[in-house]
Write a protein that holds these residues in place. Structure first.
Motif, short mmCIF file in Angstrom:
data_model
loop_
_atom_site.label_atom_id
_atom_site.label_comp_id
_atom_site.label_asym_id
_atom_site.label_seq_id
_atom_site.Cartn_x
_atom_site.Cartn_y
_atom_site.Cartn_z
N ILE A 1 10.27 19.81 0.67
CA ILE A 1 10.98 18.54 0.83
C ILE A 1 10.80 18.02 2.25
N ARG A 2 10.94 18.92 3.22
CA ARG A 2 10.80 18.53 4.63
C ARG A 2 9.43 17.92 4.92
N SER A 3 8.39 18.44 4.28
CA SER A 3 7.03 17.98 4.60
C SER A 3 6.58 16.80 3.74
N ALA A 4 7.46 16.31 2.87
CA ALA A 4 7.08 15.19 1.99
C ALA A 4 7.01 13.89 2.78
N ASP A 5 6.20 12.94 2.27
CA ASP A 5 6.14 11.59 2.86
C ASP A 5 7.32 10.74 2.37
N LYS A 6 7.70 10.94 1.11
CA LYS A 6 8.80 10.18 0.51
C LYS A 6 9.67 11.14 -0.29
N ILE A 7 10.99 10.92 -0.25
CA ILE A 7 11.92 11.77 -0.99
C ILE A 7 12.73 10.90 -1.95
N ILE A 8 12.79 11.32 -3.21
CA ILE A 8 13.62 10.62 -4.20
C ILE A 8 14.74 11.59 -4.61
N ARG B 1 20.65 15.10 5.05
CA ARG B 1 21.21 14.42 6.23
C ARG B 1 20.18 14.33 7.36
N GLU B 2 19.31 15.33 7.46
CA GLU B 2 18.34 15.38 8.57
C GLU B 2 17.02 14.69 8.23
N ALA B 3 16.88 14.19 7.02
CA ALA B 3 15.61 13.58 6.61
C ALA B 3 15.23 12.43 7.54
N ARG B 4 13.95 12.36 7.90
CA ARG B 4 13.46 11.27 8.75
C ARG B 4 12.51 10.36 7.98
N CYS C 1 31.29 13.71 0.28
CA CYS C 1 29.85 13.58 0.02
C CYS C 1 29.06 13.71 1.33
N LEU C 2 27.84 13.18 1.37
CA LEU C 2 26.94 13.44 2.49
C LEU C 2 27.22 12.59 3.73
#
Length: 194
Positions: free
Chosen positions: A36-43, A67-70, A94-95
């Motif tokens: 997940i950390r190395s993905a370009d996009k997260i759904i 929470r830390e996703a960039r 929640c988050l």
């Protein structure tokens, strides 16, 4: 482009996968933190109950990771609600990405949950490029995010509520883009092009 769908105990992941395949995108469904950390996009989709979903996220340290996703992250339905601060559903913390409460619909006249097609009234935002300003989208929900400074689309059902949110790299939609025909497909394409 590496797109991941966060796997957690909330339904509807399959229909999101199929919707992405229809627009030529192969996504990976995973709860692996590194993937997940190395993905370009997260759904971050979801149909289900807030407290159970939050417990699952915490057990797997996915709450901190989100929470830390960039990179651009899109919460769908329950996924969007979990990005908010607090849900009235089982009094769930929640988050907190959007400092917004999620409330339960109250109506004498209307059926709860809202199930079916309703209009979204969009503001100027890259997520809604080429989407009509009052497009019809498909909803299934009993809870909603209140109007707030991060609201980028509104819908009326029992009250006016946030049908989409945006803050920094975080986006959320209350409707199901994977079930919302052309408008929903365009929203997914726009997200993937961010």
């Amino acid at each position: 482009m590496n797109t991941v769908i966060i796997k957690y105990n909330a339904g509807n992941i399959q229909s999101v996968l199929f919707a992405l395949e229809r627009i030529g995108v192969q996504a990976t469904v995973t709860d692996d933190l590194e993937a997940i950390r190395s993905a370009d996009k997260i759904i971050f989709p979801g149909v289900g109950e807030a407290s159970t979903a939050m417990n699952y996220l915490k057990e797997r340290k996915l709450d901190q990771l989100i929470r830390e996703a960039r990179q651009p992250l899109l919460g769908i339905c329950l996924g969007m609600q979990l990005l908010c601060a607090h849900s009235e559903e089982n009094d769930t913390s929640c988050l907190g990405i959007f400092d917004v409460p999620v409330k339960k619909f109250v109506s004498e006249e209307l059926k709860i949950p809202q199930m079916g097609w309703n209009r979204i009234h969009t503001k100027e935002n890259p997520l809604f490029k080429k989407v009509p300003a009052d497009a019809w989208c498909y909803f299934v929900h009993s809870y909603y995010a209140v109007l707030n400074p991060h609201t980028i689309a509104t819908t009326n059902y029992a009250t006016e509520f946030s049908s989409a949110l945006h803050r920094d790299n975080f986006y959320g939609v209350q409707f199901h883009p994977e079930k919302s025909a052309d408008a929903g497909e365009q929203v997914l394409k726009n997200f993937l092009e961010l």
